[in-house]
Design a protein around this motif. Structure first.
Motif, PDB file in Angstrom:
ATOM      1  N   LYS A  26       0.831  -1.206   0.000  1.00 58.48           N
ATOM      2  CA  LYS A  26       0.000   0.000   0.000  1.00 58.48           C
ATOM      3  C   LYS A  26       0.863   1.252   0.000  1.00 58.48           C
ATOM      4  CE  LYS A  26      -4.372   1.453   0.425  1.00 58.48           C
ATOM      5  NZ  LYS A  26      -5.469   1.037  -0.465  1.00 58.48           N
ATOM      6  N   PHE A  27       2.000   1.210   0.694  1.00 57.12           N
ATOM      7  CA  PHE A  27       2.900   2.369   0.734  1.00 57.12           C
ATOM      8  C   PHE A  27       3.645   2.538  -0.591  1.00 57.12           C
ATOM      9  CE2 PHE A  27       7.085   4.217   1.301  1.00 57.12           C
ATOM     10  CZ  PHE A  27       6.794   5.394   1.975  1.00 57.12           C
ATOM     11  N   LEU A  28       4.080   1.445  -1.195  1.00 58.29           N
ATOM     12  CA  LEU A  28       4.924   1.516  -2.384  1.00 58.29           C
ATOM     13  C   LEU A  28       4.148   1.859  -3.654  1.00 58.29           C
ATOM     14  CD1 LEU A  28       7.208  -1.625  -1.801  1.00 58.29           C
ATOM     15  CD2 LEU A  28       7.837   0.775  -1.507  1.00 58.29           C
ATOM     16  N   LEU A  29       2.910   1.416  -3.752  1.00 54.07           N
ATOM     17  CA  LEU A  29       2.179   1.533  -5.006  1.00 54.07           C
ATOM     18  C   LEU A  29       1.945   2.967  -5.496  1.00 54.07           C
ATOM     19  CD1 LEU A  29      -0.321  -1.418  -4.647  1.00 54.07           C
ATOM     20  CD2 LEU A  29       1.375  -1.109  -6.453  1.00 54.07           C
ATOM     21  N   PRO A  30       1.787   3.963  -4.630  1.00 54.59           N
ATOM     22  CA  PRO A  30       1.659   5.327  -5.161  1.00 54.59           C
ATOM     23  C   PRO A  30       2.915   5.822  -5.866  1.00 54.59           C
ATOM     24  CG  PRO A  30       0.773   5.206  -2.932  1.00 54.59           C
ATOM     25  CD  PRO A  30       1.497   3.918  -3.188  1.00 54.59           C
ATOM     26  N   HIS A  31       4.041   5.146  -5.669  1.00 51.73           N
ATOM     27  CA  HIS A  31       5.309   5.591  -6.239  1.00 51.73           C
ATOM     28  C   HIS A  31       5.739   4.765  -7.454  1.00 51.73           C
ATOM     29  CE1 HIS A  31       5.712   8.017  -2.610  1.00 51.73           C
ATOM     30  NE2 HIS A  31       5.410   6.938  -1.917  1.00 51.73           N
ATOM     31  N   ALA A  32       5.007   3.720  -7.770  1.00 47.57           N
ATOM     32  CA  ALA A  32       5.330   2.893  -8.939  1.00 47.57           C
ATOM     33  C   ALA A  32       4.120   2.037  -9.277  1.00 47.57           C
ATOM     34  CB  ALA A  32       6.547   2.011  -8.665  1.00 47.57           C
ATOM     35  N   VAL A  87      -2.214  -5.534  -7.777  1.00 48.12           N
ATOM     36  CA  VAL A  87      -3.194  -4.905  -8.658  1.00 48.12           C
ATOM     37  C   VAL A  87      -4.443  -4.523  -7.863  1.00 48.12           C
ATOM     38  CG1 VAL A  87      -4.737  -5.255 -10.629  1.00 48.12           C
ATOM     39  CG2 VAL A  87      -2.358  -6.006 -10.755  1.00 48.12           C
ATOM     40  N   ALA A  88      -4.885  -5.397  -6.959  1.00 49.44           N
ATOM     41  CA  ALA A  88      -6.057  -5.099  -6.138  1.00 49.44           C
ATOM     42  C   ALA A  88      -5.839  -3.840  -5.305  1.00 49.44           C
ATOM     43  CB  ALA A  88      -6.379  -6.286  -5.225  1.00 49.44           C
ATOM     44  N   LEU A  89      -4.692  -3.746  -4.655  1.00 53.30           N
ATOM     45  CA  LEU A  89      -4.390  -2.568  -3.851  1.00 53.30           C
ATOM     46  C   LEU A  89      -4.249  -1.328  -4.728  1.00 53.30           C
ATOM     47  CD1 LEU A  89      -1.813  -4.108  -1.341  1.00 53.30           C
ATOM     48  CD2 LEU A  89      -4.213  -3.556  -0.913  1.00 53.30           C
ATOM     49  N   HIS A  90      -3.656  -1.487  -5.907  1.00 51.01           N
ATOM     50  CA  HIS A  90      -3.499  -0.379  -6.847  1.00 51.01           C
ATOM     51  C   HIS A  90      -4.858   0.140  -7.314  1.00 51.01           C
ATOM     52  CE1 HIS A  90      -1.576   2.103  -9.888  1.00 51.01           C
ATOM     53  NE2 HIS A  90      -2.354   1.569 -10.813  1.00 51.01           N
ATOM     54  N   GLU A  91      -5.841  -0.763  -7.405  1.00 47.45           N
ATOM     55  CA  GLU A  91      -7.177  -0.383  -7.855  1.00 47.45           C
ATOM     56  C   GLU A  91      -8.027   0.185  -6.726  1.00 47.45           C
ATOM     57  OE1 GLU A  91      -8.522  -0.350 -10.886  1.00 47.45           O
ATOM     58  OE2 GLU A  91      -6.591  -0.888 -11.737  1.00 47.45           O
ATOM     59  N   LEU A 159     -11.689  -8.493  -8.582  1.00 44.87           N
ATOM     60  CA  LEU A 159     -11.297  -9.564  -9.507  1.00 44.87           C
ATOM     61  C   LEU A 159      -9.822  -9.899  -9.328  1.00 44.87           C
ATOM     62  CD1 LEU A 159     -11.926 -11.466 -11.857  1.00 44.87           C
ATOM     63  CD2 LEU A 159     -11.424  -9.574 -13.419  1.00 44.87           C
ATOM     64  N   ALA A 160      -8.985  -8.876  -9.187  1.00 42.70           N
ATOM     65  CA  ALA A 160      -7.553  -9.108  -8.965  1.00 42.70           C
ATOM     66  C   ALA A 160      -7.329  -9.854  -7.659  1.00 42.70           C
ATOM     67  CB  ALA A 160      -6.807  -7.779  -8.955  1.00 42.70           C
ATOM     68  N   ALA A 161      -8.091  -9.492  -6.613  1.00 45.88           N
ATOM     69  CA  ALA A 161      -7.968 -10.185  -5.334  1.00 45.88           C
ATOM     70  C   ALA A 161      -8.381 -11.647  -5.464  1.00 45.88           C
ATOM     71  CB  ALA A 161      -8.818  -9.490  -4.267  1.00 45.88           C
TER      72      ALA A 161
END
Length: 297
Positions: A26-32, A87-91, A159-161
């Motif tokens: 959750k922390f990393l995804l906003p940066h990549a 992908v789930a967290l990114h969405e 769906l990703a989850a």
């Protein structure tokens, strides 16, 4: 003596490390973007594992059959499972909700174990399966119907989850069935290499591959690599060699409230009252299914 100590504390350490992976992501995804981030993570993980194996003079060769089995398991346990989680967290699916969906893994593993191993399903287990499905439905319904999350947006994340759940279920079973003789360090490094290449192709074809580097980003990435990709997965393989797939999988439901707690502490992720009830029902349902499994935690 040492093996006894490791066996005693490994389950608890595994649960903490596994649960922290949701928050790290959750922390990393906003940066990549997810595929870019995972390809970097897996490449770094494989390099470290191979370096450790070489330093420890651990086996760094495998037969053709072992390579094929390791690559096959990787498609589910790393590519589908970890890729689906990111992908789930990114969405926009919260860490707590994602953890609850994936926590149904023990239920499905138990069902498949019935078909594969000829075990019987108790009436309490049937009740647990129904409660688990009801609980997850209650937990996800408020998120899908919120005004700030459209149906399409929520559907993509859920769906990703679900893909992550399928990957975790089948990957765990196949690791137990076909991966017990794989060298833990080098075998795991090869698995990450296979998934890293596939995720790298997806990143190259679908993403910008831009990473916003910072000290905090590097620190969390190193934790994800060392604590989650290496620590928790090595412990998972160790526990699978020591116990049954069902008993080891039962540990994952313990990570559900812990992941949700981490989400509240670090990201102020709140779950509605209906969602909280659903979480409790889901956890209780999974407990009913697996309450006779003997795993020290």
């Amino acid at each position: 003596m040492l093996d006894s100590i490791v066996s005693r504390f490994a389950p608890g350490i595994f649960v903490v490390l596994w649960s922290s992976g949701f928050i790290g992501a959750k922390f990393l995804l906003p940066h990549a973007e997810p595929f870019t981030l995972l390809s970097v993570r897996f490449a770094l993980t494989a390099f470290i594992l191979i370096s450790i194996a070489a330093a420890m003079h651990a086996p760094i060769k495998m037969t053709k059959s072992q390579y094929l089995r390791a690559g096959y398991i990787s498609l589910f346990l790393h590519f589908a499972y970890t890729g689906g989680i990111f992908v789930a967290l990114h969405e926009g699916v919260s860490a707590g909700i994602t953890a609850v969906v994936v926590s149904l893994q023990p239920v499905l593993v138990s069902l498949l174990a019935i078909a594969l191993l000829g075990e019987k399903l108790r009436s309490s287990q049937v009740a647990g399966l129904v409660l688990g499905l009801i609980g997850v439905t209650l937990l996800l319904a408020p998120k899908i119907l919120q005004g700030d999350a459209s149906l399409v947006f929520s559907t993509a994340g859920v769906l990703a989850a679900m893909i992550a759940l399928i990957g975790s279920v089948w990957g765990t079973l196949e690791q137990k069935r076909y991966g017990s003789d794989l060298p833990i360090l080098y075998g795991l490094a090869f698995q990450y290499t296979v998934s890293g290449i596939l995720l790298g192709i997806l990143a190259f074809t679908t993403e910008s591959m831009i990473i916003e580097w910072s000290i905090q980003f590097v620190a969390v990435l190193l934790w994800i690599v060392l604590g989650v990709s290496i620590g928790s997965v090595v412990l998972l393989f160790y526990l699978l060699r020591k116990g049954t797939a069902g008993s080891v999988s039962s540990l994952l439901y313990l990570g559900t409230p812990l992941a949700a707690t981490f989400g509240y502490i670090f990201f102020d992720e709140h779950i509605s009252s209906v969602g909280a009830i659903g979480m409790a029902i889901a956890v209780f349902g999974v407990w009913l299914v697996l309450r006779q499994e003997k795993v020290k935690a």
